[in-house]
Design an enzyme around this catalytic site. Structure first.
Site, PDB file in Angstrom:
ATOM      1  N   GLY A  97       0.946  -1.140   0.398  1.00  0.00           N
ATOM      2  CA  GLY A  97       0.143   0.085  -0.187  1.00  0.00           C
ATOM      3  C   GLY A  97       0.474   1.418   0.106  1.00  0.00           C
ATOM      4  O   GLY A  97       2.066   1.555   0.034  1.00  0.00           O
ATOM      5  N   SER A 152      -6.822   5.845  12.861  1.00  0.00           N
ATOM      6  CA  SER A 152      -7.377   6.374  12.006  1.00  0.00           C
ATOM      7  C   SER A 152      -8.116   8.093  12.917  1.00  0.00           C
ATOM      8  O   SER A 152      -8.781   7.591  13.652  1.00  0.00           O
ATOM      9  CB  SER A 152      -7.898   6.040  10.761  1.00  0.00           C
ATOM     10  OG  SER A 152      -9.065   7.204   9.715  1.00  0.00           O
ATOM     11  N   GLU A 174     -10.499   9.025  10.790  1.00  0.00           N
ATOM     12  CA  GLU A 174     -12.209   8.646  11.333  1.00  0.00           C
ATOM     13  C   GLU A 174     -12.722   7.925  11.757  1.00  0.00           C
ATOM     14  O   GLU A 174     -13.129   8.097  11.778  1.00  0.00           O
ATOM     15  CB  GLU A 174     -11.968   7.655   9.621  1.00  0.00           C
ATOM     16  CG  GLU A 174     -11.714   7.556   7.963  1.00  0.00           C
ATOM     17  CD  GLU A 174     -13.129   8.719   8.148  1.00  0.00           C
ATOM     18  OE1 GLU A 174     -14.030   8.340   7.992  1.00  0.00           O
ATOM     19  OE2 GLU A 174     -12.567   9.885   7.421  1.00  0.00           O
ATOM     20  N   TYR A 196     -15.619   0.975   7.980  1.00  0.00           N
ATOM     21  CA  TYR A 196     -14.266   1.380   9.057  1.00  0.00           C
ATOM     22  C   TYR A 196     -14.093   2.508   9.776  1.00  0.00           C
ATOM     23  O   TYR A 196     -13.129   2.234  10.489  1.00  0.00           O
ATOM     24  CB  TYR A 196     -13.695   1.677   6.817  1.00  0.00           C
ATOM     25  CG  TYR A 196     -12.330   3.192   7.122  1.00  0.00           C
ATOM     26  CD1 TYR A 196     -11.528   1.456   7.220  1.00  0.00           C
ATOM     27  CD2 TYR A 196     -12.197   3.704   7.526  1.00  0.00           C
ATOM     28  CE1 TYR A 196      -9.974   2.053   7.238  1.00  0.00           C
ATOM     29  CE2 TYR A 196     -10.798   4.666   7.649  1.00  0.00           C
ATOM     30  CZ  TYR A 196      -9.921   3.346   7.748  1.00  0.00           C
ATOM     31  OH  TYR A 196      -8.676   3.807   8.108  1.00  0.00           O
TER      32      TYR A 196
HETATM   33  P1  NAP Z   1      -3.812   1.452   1.453  1.00  0.00           P
HETATM   34  O1  NAP Z   1      -2.990   2.337   0.181  1.00  0.00           O
HETATM   35  O2  NAP Z   1      -4.719   0.857   1.165  1.00  0.00           O
HETATM   36  O3  NAP Z   1      -3.159  -0.114   1.700  1.00  0.00           O
HETATM   37  C1  NAP Z   1      -3.713  -1.042   2.443  1.00  0.00           C
HETATM   38  C2  NAP Z   1      -2.600  -2.634   2.979  1.00  0.00           C
HETATM   39  O4  NAP Z   1      -3.652  -3.436   3.128  1.00  0.00           O
HETATM   40  C3  NAP Z   1      -2.659  -2.962   1.365  1.00  0.00           C
HETATM   41  O5  NAP Z   1      -1.131  -2.969   0.900  1.00  0.00           O
HETATM   42  C4  NAP Z   1      -3.892  -4.367   1.139  1.00  0.00           C
HETATM   43  O6  NAP Z   1      -2.845  -4.954   0.190  1.00  0.00           O
HETATM   44  C5  NAP Z   1      -3.339  -4.781   2.751  1.00  0.00           C
HETATM   45  N1  NAP Z   1      -4.501  -5.116   2.644  1.00  0.00           N
HETATM   46  C6  NAP Z   1      -5.486  -5.093   2.769  1.00  0.00           C
HETATM   47  N2  NAP Z   1      -6.645  -6.030   2.593  1.00  0.00           N
HETATM   48  C7  NAP Z   1      -6.101  -6.869   3.504  1.00  0.00           C
HETATM   49  C8  NAP Z   1      -5.779  -8.260   3.825  1.00  0.00           C
HETATM   50  N3  NAP Z   1      -6.903  -9.377   3.770  1.00  0.00           N
HETATM   51  N4  NAP Z   1      -4.663  -8.912   4.387  1.00  0.00           N
HETATM   52  C9  NAP Z   1      -3.373  -8.808   3.918  1.00  0.00           C
HETATM   53  N5  NAP Z   1      -3.138  -7.623   3.640  1.00  0.00           N
HETATM   54  C10 NAP Z   1      -4.349  -6.663   3.503  1.00  0.00           C
HETATM   55  O7  NAP Z   1      -3.475   1.786   2.597  1.00  0.00           O
HETATM   56  P2  NAP Z   1      -2.775   3.636   3.352  1.00  0.00           P
HETATM   57  O8  NAP Z   1      -2.738   4.159   2.405  1.00  0.00           O
HETATM   58  O9  NAP Z   1      -1.476   2.913   2.885  1.00  0.00           O
HETATM   59  O10 NAP Z   1      -2.826   3.363   5.263  1.00  0.00           O
HETATM   60  C11 NAP Z   1      -1.888   2.672   6.111  1.00  0.00           C
HETATM   61  C12 NAP Z   1      -2.908   2.224   6.895  1.00  0.00           C
HETATM   62  O11 NAP Z   1      -3.543   3.693   7.443  1.00  0.00           O
HETATM   63  C13 NAP Z   1      -4.238   1.618   7.036  1.00  0.00           C
HETATM   64  O12 NAP Z   1      -4.839   0.311   7.320  1.00  0.00           O
HETATM   65  C14 NAP Z   1      -5.263   2.432   6.999  1.00  0.00           C
HETATM   66  O13 NAP Z   1      -6.465   2.663   7.526  1.00  0.00           O
HETATM   67  C15 NAP Z   1      -4.754   3.855   7.812  1.00  0.00           C
HETATM   68  N6  NAP Z   1      -4.943   4.599   7.393  1.00  0.00           N
HETATM   69  C16 NAP Z   1      -4.684   5.653   6.334  1.00  0.00           C
HETATM   70  C17 NAP Z   1      -4.618   6.871   6.326  1.00  0.00           C
HETATM   71  C18 NAP Z   1      -4.145   7.130   5.423  1.00  0.00           C
HETATM   72  O14 NAP Z   1      -4.992   8.581   5.107  1.00  0.00           O
HETATM   73  N7  NAP Z   1      -3.274   6.916   4.267  1.00  0.00           N
HETATM   74  C19 NAP Z   1      -4.627   7.240   7.921  1.00  0.00           C
HETATM   75  C20 NAP Z   1      -5.148   7.031   8.319  1.00  0.00           C
HETATM   76  C21 NAP Z   1      -5.171   5.395   8.822  1.00  0.00           C
HETATM   77  P3  NAP Z   1      -3.656  -5.162  -1.527  1.00  0.00           P
HETATM   78  O15 NAP Z   1      -2.426  -3.989  -2.114  1.00  0.00           O
HETATM   79  O16 NAP Z   1      -3.697  -6.176  -1.872  1.00  0.00           O
HETATM   80  O17 NAP Z   1      -4.401  -4.486  -1.504  1.00  0.00           O
HETATM   81  O1  F7E Z   2     -11.964  11.052   0.813  1.00  0.00           O
HETATM   82  C1  F7E Z   2     -15.262  13.113   0.062  1.00  0.00           C
HETATM   83  C2  F7E Z   2     -15.364  12.463   0.677  1.00  0.00           C
HETATM   84  O2  F7E Z   2     -12.160   8.577   0.211  1.00  0.00           O
HETATM   85  C3  F7E Z   2     -12.431  12.429   1.643  1.00  0.00           C
HETATM   86  C4  F7E Z   2      -8.451   6.615   4.079  1.00  0.00           C
HETATM   87  O3  F7E Z   2      -7.566   7.156   3.974  1.00  0.00           O
HETATM   88  O4  F7E Z   2      -8.423   8.699   4.912  1.00  0.00           O
HETATM   89  C5  F7E Z   2      -8.991   8.270   4.523  1.00  0.00           C
HETATM   90  O5  F7E Z   2     -10.364   8.048   4.331  1.00  0.00           O
HETATM   91  C6  F7E Z   2     -13.206  12.955   1.244  1.00  0.00           C
HETATM   92  C7  F7E Z   2     -14.692  12.875   1.985  1.00  0.00           C
HETATM   93  O6  F7E Z   2     -10.390   9.685   2.154  1.00  0.00           O
HETATM   94  C8  F7E Z   2     -15.493  12.423  -3.789  1.00  0.00           C
HETATM   95  O7  F7E Z   2     -16.656  12.259   0.944  1.00  0.00           O
HETATM   96  C9  F7E Z   2     -15.954  13.812  -2.197  1.00  0.00           C
HETATM   97  O8  F7E Z   2     -15.940  13.337   2.443  1.00  0.00           O
HETATM   98  O9  F7E Z   2      -9.753  10.624  -0.016  1.00  0.00           O
HETATM   99  P1  F7E Z   2     -11.047   9.657   0.895  1.00  0.00           P
HETATM  100  P2  F7E Z   2     -10.626   9.612   3.578  1.00  0.00           P
HETATM  101  O10 F7E Z   2     -12.809   9.046   3.211  1.00  0.00           O
HETATM  102  O11 F7E Z   2     -11.089  11.228   4.586  1.00  0.00           O
HETATM  103  C10 F7E Z   2      -9.036   8.510   6.546  1.00  0.00           C
HETATM  104  C11 F7E Z   2      -8.233   9.097   7.696  1.00  0.00           C
HETATM  105  C12 F7E Z   2      -8.239   7.198   6.671  1.00  0.00           C
HETATM  106  O12 F7E Z   2      -7.804   6.393   7.537  1.00  0.00           O
HETATM  107  C13 F7E Z   2      -8.795   6.069   5.659  1.00  0.00           C
HETATM  108  O13 F7E Z   2      -8.294   5.408   4.976  1.00  0.00           O
HETATM  109  O14 F7E Z   2     -13.605  13.850   0.138  1.00  0.00           O
HETATM  110  N1  F7E Z   2     -15.218  13.421  -1.392  1.00  0.00           N
HETATM  111  N2  F7E Z   2     -15.831  13.581  -3.938  1.00  0.00           N
HETATM  112  C14 F7E Z   2     -14.246  11.717  -2.046  1.00  0.00           C
HETATM  113  N3  F7E Z   2     -13.645  10.523  -1.374  1.00  0.00           N
HETATM  114  C15 F7E Z   2     -13.347  10.221  -2.952  1.00  0.00           C
HETATM  115  N4  F7E Z   2     -12.959   8.324  -2.345  1.00  0.00           N
HETATM  116  N5  F7E Z   2     -14.070  10.294  -4.351  1.00  0.00           N
HETATM  117  C16 F7E Z   2     -14.911  10.769  -4.431  1.00  0.00           C
HETATM  118  O15 F7E Z   2     -15.488  11.574  -5.640  1.00  0.00           O
END
Ligand code: NAP
Ligand code: F7E
Length: 346
Positions: A11, A130, A132, A153
């Site tokens: 990821g 998160s 969220e 989620y």
């Molecule tokens: P991401 O790009 O969606 O990566 C998710 C990873 O989890 C991918 O490697 C995916 O593998 C793996 N995965 C999904 N289902 C799985 C399963 N059943 N078994 C094993 N691996 C699995 O997420 P990210 O943005 O890097 O975020 C990393 C972590 O931080 C996540 O837990 C996310 O919820 C959390 N988080 C993200 C944010 C953000 O803004 N990015 C903020 C707060 C928390 P595949 O490549 O095979 O799909």
């Molecule tokens: O949406 C709005 C949507 O999907 C951001 C994950 O990494 O951050 C992420 O979750 C905002 C939301 O991220 C579209 O409704 C409008 O309000 O990019 P997003 P997220 O939902 O904030 C948190 C911290 C995590 O932990 C999660 O893993 O954008 N929005 N139009 C849209 N969002 C998407 N995806 N697509 C649209 O077309």
């Protein structure tokens, strides 16, 4: 030489973290889901032939739904540090697949905790909590803000978060929750809103796309740059005692502002291209996220350096370059500012 295990290594965050730890001379093991096609493109530039005696990156098939393999992995790898980043991480998708999200994102964490406990391997654990989880809670959100999750989620992450605390308190596990606000990059998944917007900007510039369909433009997020956030994950596991931290920039911007900034930077008028598609609206939305990162700054001296405008520029530049188009390059300057010496590519 330390050994790290990363779930979610394919990821966005996992790929940056692997790169960061390899630069710190760690041996890195990653859990990879089996798929019928290759999906390791985010870490392909880090690949090392495992037959090479100097190799320090190793990938293992496994799944967070499969507890047996998780436990085996601990016996085999014996990690010093575990970074649990694997999850079904898409909020909108979690409304369509609530039980799967609960299984992987919630119970998957419990399977990992049990694998640590049952294997008896002494390691430190980082859990990807998160922002969220704050959901409807008023901003700014800090470590003391009560959770009010607004999606399957977020509810699954709250469960995982509390289970990590339970294992910390009940079994003395060195386990930390990083409550991270949104962090983005050119490696962000294509269906998250920032990447969807920046990809569309490049496709429109290239004449391959005319319209970008989005959902709620009024939602506000605290968007930072992912490489800075993975550095913090490592930093948290180097503390003397485990603790949970909130991390974000402390700024908040609407999706509309992101759209305006990204299109404007590329010389486009977003009003000519962006339309609403109801499909992207959520049954319950998180309207406003804004971190109060004062605790992490006070205790770890940590703050986000890449702010909103530079993040947009970094992402649009990368997208334009990938499309073979000239990029203004201001994002590249912010990126090259010297903080990310360990990064081989943005
Ligand atoms: P991401 O790009 O969606 O990566 C998710 C990873 O989890 C991918 O490697 C995916 O593998 C793996 N995965 C999904 N289902 C799985 C399963 N059943 N078994 C094993 N691996 C699995 O997420 P990210 O943005 O890097 O975020 C990393 C972590 O931080 C996540 O837990 C996310 O919820 C959390 N988080 C993200 C944010 C953000 O803004 N990015 C903020 C707060 C928390 P595949 O490549 O095979 O799909
Ligand atoms: O949406 C709005 C949507 O999907 C951001 C994950 O990494 O951050 C992420 O979750 C905002 C939301 O991220 C579209 O409704 C409008 O309000 O990019 P997003 P997220 O939902 O904030 C948190 C911290 C995590 O932990 C999660 O893993 O954008 N929005 N139009 C849209 N969002 C998407 N995806 N697509 C649209 O077309």
């Amino acid at each position: 030489m330390k050994v790290a295990l990363i779930t979610g290594i394919t990821g966005q965050d996992g790929s940056y973290l692997a790169e960061f730890l390899l630069a710190k001379a760690y041996t890195v093991h990653g859990l990879v889901r089996r798929a019928s096609t290759f999906h390791t493109d985010r870490i392909d530039h880090l690949y090392q032939d495992p037959h090479d005696s100097k190799a320090r990156l190793f990938l293992h098939y496994g799944d967070l739904a499969d507890s047996g393999q998780l436990t085996n992995l601990f016996y085999e790898v014996k990690p010093d540090e575990v970074y649990h980043l694997g999850a079904q991480s898409h909020v909108r998708v979690s409304f369509d697949m609530p039980d799967y999200t609960g299984d992987v994102t919630g119970l998957g964490t419990v399977r990992l905790l049990e694998a640590i406990r049952k294997s008896g391997v002494r390691c430190r654990l980082y859990q990807a909590s998160s922002s969220e989880m704050f959901g409807a809670a008023p901003a700014p959100q800090s470590e003391t803000t009560p959770f009010q999750p607004r999606s399957p989620y977020a509810a699954a992450k709250v469960y995982a978060h509390w289970m990590v605390r339970n294992y910390r308190e009940g079994y003395g596990l060195f386990a930390c929750n990083g409550i991270l606000f949104n962090h983005e990059s050119p490696r962000r998944g294509e269906t998250f809103v920032t990447r969807k917007i920046t990809r569309a900007v490049a496709a429109i510039k290239a004449g391959r796309q005319q319209t970008l369909y989005l959902g709620n433009l009024d939602a506000r997020r605290d968007w930072g740059y992912a490489p800075e956030y993975v550095e913090l994950m490592w930093r948290m596991l180097q503390m003397t005692a485990p603790q949970d931290f909130v991390f974000g920039t402390g700024e908040t911007h609407s999706v509309r502002e992101f759209v305006e900034a990204a299109f404007g930077y590329a010389g486009l008028d977003w009003r000519e291209h962006v339309k609403l598609d109801q499909r992207y609206l959520r049954p319950t939305e998180v309207e406003l996220l804004k971190a109060d990162p004062s605790n992490v700054k006070r205790q770890l001296g940590w703050e986000a350096h890449v702010r909103f405008a530079d993040l947009v520029r970094i992402m649009v530049d990368a997208e334009l370059e990938t499309a073979g188009l000239p990029a203004p390059g201001e994002g590249k300057r912010a990126f090259d500012a010297g903080r990310f010496g360990w990064l081989r590519r943005p």
